[in-house]
Enzyme design. Sequence first.
Site, PDB file in Angstrom:
ATOM      1  N   GLU A  81      -1.371  -6.377   7.284  1.00 27.61           N
ATOM      2  CA  GLU A  81      -2.836  -6.291   7.290  1.00 27.61           C
ATOM      3  C   GLU A  81      -3.311  -5.087   6.483  1.00 27.61           C
ATOM      4  OE1 GLU A  81      -6.815  -7.100   7.984  1.00 27.61           O
ATOM      5  OE2 GLU A  81      -5.087  -8.382   8.290  1.00 27.61           O
ATOM      6  N   VAL A  85      -1.427   4.864   1.894  1.00 25.76           N
ATOM      7  CA  VAL A  85      -0.722   6.127   1.684  1.00 25.76           C
ATOM      8  C   VAL A  85      -1.767   7.139   1.230  1.00 25.76           C
ATOM      9  CG1 VAL A  85       1.047   7.331   0.342  1.00 25.76           C
ATOM     10  CG2 VAL A  85       1.434   4.954   1.088  1.00 25.76           C
ATOM     11  N   GLY A  91       3.038   8.294  -5.140  1.00 27.61           N
ATOM     12  CA  GLY A  91       3.988   8.586  -6.205  1.00 27.61           C
ATOM     13  C   GLY A  91       5.285   9.205  -5.708  1.00 27.61           C
ATOM     14  N   TYR A 129       3.220  -3.780  -6.550  1.00 31.18           N
ATOM     15  CA  TYR A 129       3.775  -4.887  -5.778  1.00 31.18           C
ATOM     16  C   TYR A 129       4.619  -5.817  -6.648  1.00 31.18           C
ATOM     17  CZ  TYR A 129       0.355  -3.455  -2.230  1.00 31.18           C
ATOM     18  OH  TYR A 129      -0.371  -2.751  -1.311  1.00 31.18           O
TER      19      TYR A 129
END
Length: 160
Positions: A81, A85, A91, A129
């Site tokens: 869901e 970060v 990074g 992703y």
Amino acid sequence: MIRPATPADIATIRQLIVELAIYEREPDAVKATEAQLHEALFGARPIAEAVLAEHDGEAVGLALFFTNFSTWEGRGGLYLEDLFVRPEARGAGVGKALLVHLAGIAVARGYGRFEWQVLDWNEPAIGFYKALGARPRDEWTVMRVDGDALAALAGAAPPA
């Protein structure tokens, strides 16, 4: 370090959700209270789970997820869901570590898939992703009924 959230983390979880909403350009969208989050995550019948990524004892990332179900596969899936970060930790591999952790949960539980949504404008996340092996499902359109439309639809339904 990634660890399961505990009831003592509710205020932190809500704060990370607020920070995510700000990042997603919806600063006033978070309506969930700490009590609601506690019930959803740790109540008598939990409907979601959360893990926190920590650095030097401070939460720097959150993944909130739940189980969904594939009728075609006949088994569960893990639905992410929210993944967030904090900017100062980006990074450093925190996002990847959270996704790897969740993929491990999905595999350990025998789930057939791990999926989530990403905003079309969030190109850095989409690229991230894809680099991890995720693929967009462009042939699907997300549909939602909420607010007054949800109440109207529920009112149109025959009694259960």
